[in-house]
Design an enzyme around this catalytic site. Structure first.
Site, PDB file in Angstrom:
ATOM      1  N   GLY A 186       0.833  -1.203   0.000  1.00 34.28           N
ATOM      2  CA  GLY A 186       0.000   0.000   0.000  1.00 34.28           C
ATOM      3  C   GLY A 186       0.860   1.242   0.000  1.00 34.28           C
ATOM      4  O   GLY A 186       2.020   1.213  -0.416  1.00 34.28           O
ATOM      5  N   SER A 187       0.290   2.324   0.509  1.00 32.85           N
ATOM      6  CA  SER A 187       0.989   3.607   0.438  1.00 32.85           C
ATOM      7  C   SER A 187       2.076   3.718   1.513  1.00 32.85           C
ATOM      8  O   SER A 187       2.022   3.027   2.544  1.00 32.85           O
ATOM      9  CB  SER A 187      -0.024   4.744   0.620  1.00 32.85           C
ATOM     10  OG  SER A 187      -0.633   4.610   1.882  1.00 32.85           O
ATOM     11  N   ARG A 189       2.448   6.220   3.431  1.00 34.74           N
ATOM     12  CA  ARG A 189       1.817   6.799   4.635  1.00 34.74           C
ATOM     13  C   ARG A 189       1.283   5.681   5.545  1.00 34.74           C
ATOM     14  O   ARG A 189       1.609   5.632   6.731  1.00 34.74           O
ATOM     15  CB  ARG A 189       0.667   7.729   4.215  1.00 34.74           C
ATOM     16  CG  ARG A 189      -0.043   8.409   5.375  1.00 34.74           C
ATOM     17  CD  ARG A 189      -1.243   9.213   4.910  1.00 34.74           C
ATOM     18  NE  ARG A 189      -2.339   8.405   4.407  1.00 34.74           N
ATOM     19  CZ  ARG A 189      -3.246   7.812   5.160  1.00 34.74           C
ATOM     20  NH1 ARG A 189      -3.215   7.939   6.472  1.00 34.74           N
ATOM     21  NH2 ARG A 189      -4.215   7.077   4.620  1.00 34.74           N
ATOM     22  N   VAL A 190       0.499   4.768   4.970  1.00 30.67           N
ATOM     23  CA  VAL A 190      -0.077   3.698   5.799  1.00 30.67           C
ATOM     24  C   VAL A 190       1.010   2.689   6.197  1.00 30.67           C
ATOM     25  O   VAL A 190       0.954   2.114   7.293  1.00 30.67           O
ATOM     26  CB  VAL A 190      -1.278   3.020   5.090  1.00 30.67           C
ATOM     27  CG1 VAL A 190      -1.871   1.927   5.961  1.00 30.67           C
ATOM     28  CG2 VAL A 190      -2.354   4.061   4.751  1.00 30.67           C
ATOM     29  N   GLY A 191       2.024   2.531   5.346  1.00 30.47           N
ATOM     30  CA  GLY A 191       3.137   1.638   5.690  1.00 30.47           C
ATOM     31  C   GLY A 191       3.776   2.033   7.017  1.00 30.47           C
ATOM     32  O   GLY A 191       4.157   1.185   7.827  1.00 30.47           O
ATOM     33  N   GLU A 208       5.629  -3.309   1.092  1.00 28.13           N
ATOM     34  CA  GLU A 208       5.678  -3.087  -0.361  1.00 28.13           C
ATOM     35  C   GLU A 208       4.961  -1.770  -0.614  1.00 28.13           C
ATOM     36  O   GLU A 208       3.723  -1.728  -0.644  1.00 28.13           O
ATOM     37  CB  GLU A 208       4.975  -4.244  -1.089  1.00 28.13           C
ATOM     38  CG  GLU A 208       5.680  -5.588  -0.933  1.00 28.13           C
ATOM     39  CD  GLU A 208       6.923  -5.717  -1.797  1.00 28.13           C
ATOM     40  OE1 GLU A 208       7.022  -5.001  -2.808  1.00 28.13           O
ATOM     41  OE2 GLU A 208       7.804  -6.524  -1.450  1.00 28.13           O
ATOM     42  N   CYS A 242       1.837   0.392  -9.071  1.00 26.16           N
ATOM     43  CA  CYS A 242       2.909   0.902  -8.204  1.00 26.16           C
ATOM     44  C   CYS A 242       4.203   1.121  -8.980  1.00 26.16           C
ATOM     45  O   CYS A 242       4.962   2.028  -8.666  1.00 26.16           O
ATOM     46  CB  CYS A 242       3.138  -0.043  -7.039  1.00 26.16           C
ATOM     47  SG  CYS A 242       3.505  -1.718  -7.562  1.00 26.16           S
TER      48      CYS A 242
HETATM   49  P1  NAD Z   1      -3.432   2.348   1.170  1.00 24.73           P
HETATM   50  O1  NAD Z   1      -2.161   2.455   1.923  1.00 24.73           O
HETATM   51  O2  NAD Z   1      -4.392   3.467   1.250  1.00 24.73           O
HETATM   52  O3  NAD Z   1      -4.251   1.055   1.661  1.00 24.73           O
HETATM   53  C1  NAD Z   1      -3.696  -0.250   1.730  1.00 24.73           C
HETATM   54  C2  NAD Z   1      -4.406  -1.040   2.808  1.00 24.73           C
HETATM   55  O4  NAD Z   1      -4.241  -0.396   4.061  1.00 24.73           O
HETATM   56  C3  NAD Z   1      -5.912  -1.223   2.579  1.00 24.73           C
HETATM   57  O5  NAD Z   1      -6.252  -2.567   2.847  1.00 24.73           O
HETATM   58  C4  NAD Z   1      -6.535  -0.273   3.599  1.00 24.73           C
HETATM   59  O6  NAD Z   1      -7.739  -0.759   4.124  1.00 24.73           O
HETATM   60  C5  NAD Z   1      -5.489  -0.202   4.702  1.00 24.73           C
HETATM   61  N1  NAD Z   1      -5.481   1.112   5.364  1.00 24.73           N
HETATM   62  C6  NAD Z   1      -5.747   2.326   4.813  1.00 24.73           C
HETATM   63  N2  NAD Z   1      -5.635   3.307   5.739  1.00 24.73           N
HETATM   64  C7  NAD Z   1      -5.287   2.713   6.897  1.00 24.73           C
HETATM   65  C8  NAD Z   1      -5.036   3.167   8.218  1.00 24.73           C
HETATM   66  N3  NAD Z   1      -5.106   4.463   8.538  1.00 24.73           N
HETATM   67  N4  NAD Z   1      -4.708   2.265   9.161  1.00 24.73           N
HETATM   68  C9  NAD Z   1      -4.611   0.952   8.857  1.00 24.73           C
HETATM   69  N5  NAD Z   1      -4.881   0.453   7.620  1.00 24.73           N
HETATM   70  C10 NAD Z   1      -5.208   1.316   6.672  1.00 24.73           C
HETATM   71  O7  NAD Z   1      -3.005   2.005  -0.319  1.00 24.73           O
HETATM   72  P2  NAD Z   1      -3.956   1.889  -1.581  1.00 24.73           P
HETATM   73  O8  NAD Z   1      -4.520   3.247  -1.861  1.00 24.73           O
HETATM   74  O9  NAD Z   1      -4.894   0.728  -1.420  1.00 24.73           O
HETATM   75  O10 NAD Z   1      -2.899   1.482  -2.709  1.00 24.73           O
HETATM   76  C11 NAD Z   1      -2.155   2.414  -3.414  1.00 24.73           C
HETATM   77  C12 NAD Z   1      -0.737   2.522  -2.863  1.00 24.73           C
HETATM   78  O11 NAD Z   1      -0.150   1.250  -2.786  1.00 24.73           O
HETATM   79  C13 NAD Z   1       0.163   3.329  -3.781  1.00 24.73           C
HETATM   80  O12 NAD Z   1       1.005   4.132  -3.003  1.00 24.73           O
HETATM   81  C14 NAD Z   1       0.991   2.264  -4.494  1.00 24.73           C
HETATM   82  O13 NAD Z   1       2.220   2.686  -4.969  1.00 24.73           O
HETATM   83  C15 NAD Z   1       1.132   1.251  -3.423  1.00 24.73           C
HETATM   84  N6  NAD Z   1       1.363  -0.055  -4.006  1.00 24.73           N
HETATM   85  C16 NAD Z   1       2.586  -0.638  -3.842  1.00 24.73           C
HETATM   86  C17 NAD Z   1       2.833  -1.884  -4.433  1.00 24.73           C
HETATM   87  C18 NAD Z   1       4.136  -2.593  -4.295  1.00 24.73           C
HETATM   88  O14 NAD Z   1       4.195  -3.752  -4.662  1.00 24.73           O
HETATM   89  N7  NAD Z   1       5.191  -1.964  -3.815  1.00 24.73           N
HETATM   90  C19 NAD Z   1       1.842  -2.488  -5.173  1.00 24.73           C
HETATM   91  C20 NAD Z   1       0.618  -1.852  -5.317  1.00 24.73           C
HETATM   92  C21 NAD Z   1       0.390  -0.639  -4.713  1.00 24.73           C
END
Ligand code: NAD
Length: 468
Positions: A186-187, A189-191, A208, A242
């Site tokens: 994910g993002s 920020r959430v990472g 990731e 991503c």
């Molecule tokens: P996101 O970080 O918003 O959400 C990912 C997950 O985290 C979701 O399941 C969501 O429910 C959960 N989440 C969201 N906010 C949260 C919080 N405050 N606390 C706990 N959990 C929370 O990411 P997204 O919008 O679903 O995906 C897009 C991002 O993911 C982009 O930045 C993209 O680059 C990245 N991404 C990376 C890869 C990789 O392999 N490196 C692959 C795909 C996407």
């Protein structure tokens, strides 16, 4: 409820350790059959979630997962075998090995952009490594999330694999549990939120994440070929990838020729007119109104800071449509150059010397991917040596993702750890050091007290002779 399942999984994880490796093959077979039987349902769910074209779902969601399962089945026995390592002089007589043991109970959190693949590929690795798993799909792709929950429930026992659906609050609840490993896609920020939560239990993590992946096109590149590969790598999945090229660094001398090729390729893929593109069945939609608005804001902000939209630029918020768009003369400090775009906007920046492009990249956070289109080996080597990125493609975009022999992951702000193939197996395994002593172990008595003058002199001689 979640806590109860977690306790059942903890107990079952111990049970799984006692089973032969054949059990893992059975689980991988079940997963493979589950997917093969439900391909039509999977493509339908993704089409409902964001009009993802069927062909793109097959190429980018179904094939990679099946390939990952088959690759794991082919190599798992070798990966899981204890690995013999060498023995130093001091430990002569001992046998030393590395055992790969399951981490235990793992949490896999998925994003919405490849909602099937990015949840199930890590699952393959987690199963291959012998773990119990909680899966948390993204709430932004509800049809895929419901389908995965239903299929997993039909195929696996809850104490082995369970799906928890919901939004951030559900993830927050899950993050309170002492998982043995957390795999997050994910993002950035959430990472950071995930890593902070993991630190409470010292759970290990694979992160990731995302970021801005640069693409360099120098004057030696085959411009037609580069344009085609960039057009596909950028606009597949409506650029919600991503590893999509986020912005281009084009050598000034080839800008106008390259732009002509790029426009011709994008027209060829999705249609010449704005209407044809909007009606193209091959162009997915932006995941939500919020994200379409975010992209519109990026275009408006770029224009307000004197950039020029030289191709595309159409946005229809009602249908979550954003046209493939080229933006030139962008201010490096504008929003489109600061945040990850994650949509079909492609800023083009020019440079004269390769060192300027390298400097531009190094001034920014370490990217997840970096692409260079060039036939100058000197430029390629300069970029490889002087920049850092999770992964690199030379004369192509995105496809390094699909080689299971390469680790896939970020560096710095774009991620921590990697997966795919054996790297995924390792991410979900603990490497346990095992030393087996033999009768020769008696020799080690030399290092036990009392430390006589004789022993001390022996140690000093060993030091002088560089025996250690
Ligand atoms: P996101 O970080 O918003 O959400 C990912 C997950 O985290 C979701 O399941 C969501 O429910 C959960 N989440 C969201 N906010 C949260 C919080 N405050 N606390 C706990 N959990 C929370 O990411 P997204 O919008 O679903 O995906 C897009 C991002 O993911 C982009 O930045 C993209 O680059 C990245 N991404 C990376 C890869 C990789 O392999 N490196 C692959 C795909 C996407």
């Amino acid at each position: 409820m979640i806590e109860q399942i977690f306790l059942h999984q903890k107990a079952y994880a111990l049970q799984l350790r006692k089973e032969s490796i054949d059990t893992r093959f059975e689980h991988l077979d079940s997963l493979e059959k589950m997917i093969e039987k439900n391909i039509a349902e999977i493509t339908a769910a993704l089409a409902q979630d964001f009009k993802k074209p069927e062909a793109e779902t097959l190429i980018t969601e179904v094939f990679p997962v099946l390939h990952e399962i088959r690759h794991a089945k082919k190599h798992l026995r070798k990966w899981a075998r204890p690995k013999k390592v060498r023995t130093p002089l001091l430990l002569t007589g001992t046998k030393n090995q590395i055992y790969h043991e399951p981490r235990g109970v793992c949490l896999i959190i998925g994003p919405w952009n490849y909602p099937f693949q990015l949840l199930i590929c890590p699952l393959v690795a987690a199963i291959a490594a012998g773990n119990c798993i909680f899966l948390k799909p993204s709430e932004f792709t509800p049809q895929t999330s419901h389908l995965v929950a239903k299929l997993i429930k039909e195929t696996f026992s809850e104490e082995h694999i369970t799906v928890v659906e919901g939004g951030p609050e559900k993830t927050q609840d899950l993050l309170l549990l002492p998982f043995d490993h957390i795999f997050f896609t994910g993002s950035t920020r959430v990472g950071k939120i995930v890593m902070e939560a993991a630190s409470k239990h010292l759970s290990s993590v694979t992160l990731e994440l995302g970021g801005k992946s640069p693409t360099i096109i120098d004057s030696s590149a085959n411009l037609k070929d580069a344009a085609e590969k960039i057009a596909w790598g950028k606009f597949v999945n409506a650029a919600q990838t991503c590893v999509a090229p986020d912005y281009l660094l084009v050598q000034q001398s080839v800008l106008s020729e390259f732009k002509k090729e790029l426009i011709s390729k994008v027209d060829g893929f999705y249609g010449k007119s704005a209407l044809e593109k909007k009606n193209s069945p091959d162009l997915a939609r932006i995941i939500s109104g919020k994200h379409a608005e975010r992209l519109k804001h990026l275009i408006d902000d770029a224009i307000a800071t004197n950039a020029e939209v030289t191709y595309g630029g159409e946005v229809d918020l009602a249908s979550h449509y954003v046209a493939p768009t080229l933006i030139e003369k962008v201010d490096p400090h504008s929003a489109v150059m600061k945040e990850e775009i994650f949509g079909p906007l492609l800023p083009i920046i020019t440079y004269n010397e390769i060192s300027e492009a390298i400097h531009f990249i190094n001034e920014r956070p370490k990217p997840l991917a970096l692409y260079i289109y060039s036939h100058s080996e000197m430029n390629i080597q300069d970029v490889l040596k002087q920049t850092t990125a999770g992964g690199v493609c030379i004369n192509d975009s995105v496809i390094h993702f699909s080689n299971p022999h390469l680790p896939f992951g970020g560096v710095g702000e774009s991620g921590l750890g990697s997966y795919h193939g054996v790297y995924g197996f390792k991410a979900f395994s603990h490497e346990k050091a095992v030393l087996r002593q033999s009768w020769m172990g008696k020799m080690l008595r030399l290092i036990y007290p009392p430390y006589t003058t004789q022993k001390l002199n022996l140690f000093k001689t060993a030091l002088r002779w560089r025996l250690f």
